[in-house]
Enzyme design. Structure first.
Site, PDB file in Angstrom:
ATOM      1  N   TYR A 166      -2.576   3.518   3.138  1.00 11.09           N
ATOM      2  CA  TYR A 166      -3.157   4.257   2.001  1.00 11.09           C
ATOM      3  C   TYR A 166      -4.559   4.753   2.371  1.00 11.09           C
ATOM      4  CZ  TYR A 166      -4.965   5.119  -2.727  1.00 11.09           C
ATOM      5  OH  TYR A 166      -5.514   5.703  -3.853  1.00 11.09           O
ATOM      6  N   LYS A 170      -5.847   8.647   2.744  1.00 16.75           N
ATOM      7  CA  LYS A 170      -6.918   9.190   1.906  1.00 16.75           C
ATOM      8  C   LYS A 170      -8.096   9.679   2.751  1.00 16.75           C
ATOM      9  CE  LYS A 170      -4.887   8.751  -2.038  1.00 16.75           C
ATOM     10  NZ  LYS A 170      -4.592   9.934  -2.866  1.00 16.75           N
TER      11      LYS A 170
HETATM   12  P1  NAD Z   1      -0.392   6.850 -11.239  1.00 16.71           P
HETATM   13  O1  NAD Z   1       0.511   5.956 -10.477  1.00 16.71           O
HETATM   14  O2  NAD Z   1      -0.739   6.498 -12.642  1.00 16.71           O
HETATM   15  O3  NAD Z   1       0.183   8.347 -11.228  1.00 16.71           O
HETATM   16  C1  NAD Z   1       0.695   8.919 -10.066  1.00 16.71           C
HETATM   17  C2  NAD Z   1       1.653  10.023 -10.444  1.00 16.71           C
HETATM   18  O4  NAD Z   1       2.172  10.592  -9.222  1.00 16.71           O
HETATM   19  C3  NAD Z   1       2.857   9.521 -11.240  1.00 16.71           C
HETATM   20  O5  NAD Z   1       3.106  10.363 -12.342  1.00 16.71           O
HETATM   21  C4  NAD Z   1       4.002   9.561 -10.237  1.00 16.71           C
HETATM   22  O6  NAD Z   1       5.284   9.786 -10.838  1.00 16.71           O
HETATM   23  C5  NAD Z   1       3.575  10.715  -9.363  1.00 16.71           C
HETATM   24  N1  NAD Z   1       4.206  10.688  -8.033  1.00 16.71           N
HETATM   25  C6  NAD Z   1       4.389   9.612  -7.230  1.00 16.71           C
HETATM   26  N2  NAD Z   1       5.048   9.980  -6.128  1.00 16.71           N
HETATM   27  C7  NAD Z   1       5.289  11.309  -6.233  1.00 16.71           C
HETATM   28  C8  NAD Z   1       5.946  12.248  -5.414  1.00 16.71           C
HETATM   29  N3  NAD Z   1       6.524  11.890  -4.251  1.00 16.71           N
HETATM   30  N4  NAD Z   1       6.015  13.543  -5.819  1.00 16.71           N
HETATM   31  C9  NAD Z   1       5.468  13.904  -7.015  1.00 16.71           C
HETATM   32  N5  NAD Z   1       4.844  13.057  -7.841  1.00 16.71           N
HETATM   33  C10 NAD Z   1       4.761  11.767  -7.446  1.00 16.71           C
HETATM   34  O7  NAD Z   1      -1.696   6.964 -10.340  1.00 16.71           O
HETATM   35  P2  NAD Z   1      -3.147   7.568 -10.627  1.00 16.71           P
HETATM   36  O8  NAD Z   1      -4.096   6.445 -10.703  1.00 16.71           O
HETATM   37  O9  NAD Z   1      -3.095   8.577 -11.695  1.00 16.71           O
HETATM   38  O10 NAD Z   1      -3.400   8.259  -9.216  1.00 16.71           O
HETATM   39  C11 NAD Z   1      -3.491   9.654  -9.027  1.00 16.71           C
HETATM   40  C12 NAD Z   1      -4.140   9.917  -7.665  1.00 16.71           C
HETATM   41  O11 NAD Z   1      -5.449   9.353  -7.664  1.00 16.71           O
HETATM   42  C13 NAD Z   1      -3.407   9.264  -6.495  1.00 16.71           C
HETATM   43  O12 NAD Z   1      -3.444  10.144  -5.381  1.00 16.71           O
HETATM   44  C14 NAD Z   1      -4.221   8.028  -6.209  1.00 16.71           C
HETATM   45  O13 NAD Z   1      -4.111   7.598  -4.886  1.00 16.71           O
HETATM   46  C15 NAD Z   1      -5.607   8.542  -6.523  1.00 16.71           C
HETATM   47  N6  NAD Z   1      -6.583   7.482  -6.814  1.00 16.71           N
HETATM   48  C16 NAD Z   1      -6.408   6.644  -7.893  1.00 16.71           C
HETATM   49  C17 NAD Z   1      -7.342   5.646  -8.122  1.00 16.71           C
HETATM   50  C18 NAD Z   1      -7.228   4.679  -9.277  1.00 16.71           C
HETATM   51  O14 NAD Z   1      -7.888   3.641  -9.259  1.00 16.71           O
HETATM   52  N7  NAD Z   1      -6.426   4.975 -10.286  1.00 16.71           N
HETATM   53  C19 NAD Z   1      -8.446   5.502  -7.260  1.00 16.71           C
HETATM   54  C20 NAD Z   1      -8.583   6.373  -6.191  1.00 16.71           C
HETATM   55  C21 NAD Z   1      -7.646   7.363  -5.976  1.00 16.71           C
END
Ligand code: NAD
Length: 259
Positions: A166, A170
């Site tokens: 991961y 990133k």
């Molecule tokens: P989440 O799991 O709530 O939402 C992720 C969404 O992506 C979901 O709706 C899922 O169905 C969709 N998804 C997963 N695989 C997919 C695919 N192959 N094709 C299309 N859609 C797909 O996560 P989030 O927290 O909203 O994360 C969103 C982004 O932010 C991610 O890239 C995550 O790595 C990044 N991020 C999140 C955090 C955090 O703490 N929440 C921190 C840093 C980065």
């Protein structure tokens, strides 16, 4: 005109813009799609979870926004092609691409299989490259574009206990962002990354209450991020007011990492 009203010539307005947000069924992607729609953009919400993404798009429409939904697995280049062409067909072009879809894993270094490594890289990084590749010709045609990819604090600092693939994916987004930003800078297209710290969405639901409390203590602001913190940053980067920002990584993390 009422100065508090958004208008097409105000820096924050996205009236007339066409946007795609991946992973938009929930969490950060959904909040980003809402923030862009609130500013007047037409938004295609793409997600692997069709019922949930249809509900998210319907919710935006019910509040007066313009939104469509699409089932899309961003790890598949054919799906990305369809996503791009649907935005162009439905909205007449593509101005804004938000590469948000991503998956987290917690496997220890010794246990990561080739299959798991490939899946993480395909969903989190390959998708970003091919999304950009497909979007660029449409943005170049208009001489304007905004590409924003959601990286992570993990891509800056290496992440917590596990999640090595991961973190690598990133960090890859940051390199890709800078490489593309340099190459399209003269075309009116900006390319930036947003790196959230731990933010309250389902992606962190595997953490125990103790782990969350511990995390909170390490953050100078003593709170986790909220989805709207990230969404507002993305919306700002999409606006005219951000037209001299490119190749940047904007940290949204309550001060835990200051670069
Ligand atoms: P989440 O799991 O709530 O939402 C992720 C969404 O992506 C979901 O709706 C899922 O169905 C969709 N998804 C997963 N695989 C997919 C695919 N192959 N094709 C299309 N859609 C797909 O996560 P989030 O927290 O909203 O994360 C969103 C982004 O932010 C991610 O890239 C995550 O790595 C990044 N991020 C999140 C955090 C955090 O703490 N929440 C921190 C840093 C980065």
């Amino acid at each position: 005109m009422d100065k508090t009203q958004l208008a097409p010539d105000r820096p924050g307005s996205l009236e007339g813009r066409s946007a795609v947000v991946t992973g938009a069924a929930q969490g950060l992607g959904r909040a980003i799609a809402e923030a862009l729609a609130e500013r007047g953009a037409s938004v295609l919400l793409a997600d692997i979870n069709l019922p949930a993404v249809e509900a998210a798009a319907a919710d935006i429409r019910s509040r007066g926004g313009r939104a469509e939904a699409l089932a899309c697995d961003v790890s598949r280049v054919d799906d990305i092609r369809l996503m791009t062409s649907k935005a162009v067909t439905d909205f007449g072009g593509l101005d804004i691409l938000v590469n948000n879809a991503g998956i987290l894993h917690k496997t220890a270094i010794e246990d990561i299989t080739e299959e798991e490594w490939d899946r993480i890289m395909a969903v989190n990084l390959k998708s970003v490259f091919f999304g950009i590749q497909q979007a660029l010709p449409h943005m170049k045609k208009r001489g304007w574009g905004r590409i924003i990819s959601i990286s992570s604090l993990a891509g800056r600092m290496g992440g917590y206990a596990n999640g090595v693939a991961y973190s690598a994916s990133k960090a890859g987004i940051i390199g890709l962002t800078r490489a593309v930003a340099r190459r399209v800078a003269e075309s009116g297209i900006t390319v930036n990354a947003v790196a959230p710290g731990t933010t309250e969405t389902d992606i962190i639901k595997g953490l125990s209450a103790d782990q969350v409390a511990m995390l909170r203590e390490t953050i100078p602001m003593k709170r986790l991020g909220r989805a709207d913190n990230v969404a507002e940053t993305v919306a700002f980067l999409c606006g005219e007011g951000a037209d001299y920002i490119t190749g940047a990584v904007i940290d949204v993390n309550g001060g835990i990492y200051m670069a």
